[in-house]
Scaffold this motif. Structure first.
Motif, PDB file in Angstrom:
ATOM      1  N   TYR A 222      44.746  33.311  27.287  1.00  0.00           N
ATOM      2  CA  TYR A 222      44.826  33.650  28.713  1.00  0.00           C
ATOM      3  C   TYR A 222      45.811  32.742  29.423  1.00  0.00           C
ATOM      4  N   PRO A 224      47.001  32.775  33.333  1.00  0.00           N
ATOM      5  CA  PRO A 224      46.840  33.455  34.638  1.00  0.00           C
ATOM      6  C   PRO A 224      48.159  33.968  35.189  1.00  0.00           C
ATOM      7  N   GLU A 244      41.258  38.179  38.214  1.00  0.00           N
ATOM      8  CA  GLU A 244      41.607  36.825  37.784  1.00  0.00           C
ATOM      9  C   GLU A 244      41.028  35.756  38.700  1.00  0.00           C
ATOM     10  N   GLU A 245      40.895  36.068  39.976  1.00  0.00           N
ATOM     11  CA  GLU A 245      40.338  35.076  40.900  1.00  0.00           C
ATOM     12  C   GLU A 245      38.921  34.693  40.482  1.00  0.00           C
ATOM     13  N   ASN A 248      39.058  32.801  37.039  1.00  0.00           N
ATOM     14  CA  ASN A 248      39.509  31.415  37.148  1.00  0.00           C
ATOM     15  C   ASN A 248      38.405  30.506  37.688  1.00  0.00           C
TER      16      ASN A 248
END
Length: 254
Positions: A222, A224, A244-245, A248
């Motif tokens: 991964y 981002p 993704e937010e 993460n």
């Protein structure tokens, strides 16, 4: 020569993806095998016959394996338009066949080798599934496949495999063992889709490995903003439409 052609094709694919696929994605009017497909401007997608008429493409010689999936045969492919307009070139190890091709009104692809001793070869498109175009050719020439670019639904093999996850090991970080946090991450994956085209591959910021009770069942690379690649049984899938937010936030805890 064969490696040079493959490298050129790969570079063209990357350029098209970077320049074209960042444009607004639009819905494809036709659904294949009940999968949602999307096509982006400038990408290798859309109607397969139109691709053959206008775009340089390399189709890989393939066979169906025991799982019913197409498996590529090493160092064997046919290239259209690569050596000139309406020209084809077939390579298999040291074997080469070159010539011209035409497409009839009923969408048959006729290959005419330069060597007069070689008979014409007729190819027809077969069933397309998950944006994988299939071309079947007579005279024992073989079956060829072309992975077109676009977005498809997450395959069941990903959903079924990750549902067995009990532990997630993050390289150089602590492992995720809490069921709640594991499920949060798995939900994000299940809500994503698969991108079938080329991706840029800078080094991963996260390397994850999923385990069931005893064994490793999947690996994830991964980075981002660039890619989320999951490997299952030696096959890689590039995921898109990923939150993704939220992802993460989970990983930053570790």
């Amino acid at each position: 020569m064969k490696k040079t052609i493959l490298n050129i094709i790969f570079c063209i694919s990357i350029v098209l993806c970077i320049t074209g696929c960042k444009n607004k994605i639009k819905d494809n009017e036709n659904e294949t095998q009940n999968n949602m497909e999307e096509c982006c401007k400038g990408c290798m997608c859309g109607d397969t016959i139109e691709l053959l008429k206008t775009t340089q493409t390399a189709w890989l010689l393939s066979k169906i394996n025991n799982e019913g999936e197409y498996e590529f045969i090493k160092d064997a492919f046919i290239n259209f338009h690569g050596t000139g307009k309406n020209k084809f070139a077939f390579f298999e190890n040291d074997k080469q066949i070159k010539g011209e091709f035409t497409i009839t009104e009923n969408n048959k692809i006729i290959l005419t080798p330069d060597n007069e001793n070689n008979n014409k070869i007729t190819c027809e498109l077969g069933e397309e599934k998950n944006l994988l175009a299939v071309m079947n050719c007579d005279n024992n020439f073989g079956t060829f496949t072309l992975q077109k670019e676009g977005i498809i639904e997450l395959p069941n093999i990903i959903k079924d495999t990750i549902s067995k996850t009990k532990t997630i090991q993050i390289k150089n970080h602590k492992s995720i063992t809490k069921e709640k946090e594991i499920n949060e991450l798995l939900i994000l994956i299940n809500n994503s889709k698969v991108w079938t085209g080329a991706t840029t591959l800078p080094s991963p910021l996260y390397e994850l490995e999923l385990f069931d009770e005893n064994d490793s069942i999947a690996k994830i690379l991964y980075n981002p903003g660039n890619y989320f690649e999951i490997e299952i049984n030696g096959k890689n899938y590039n995921l898109t439409k990923l939150d993704e937010e939220s992802l993460n936030k989970i990983l930053e805890k570790y």
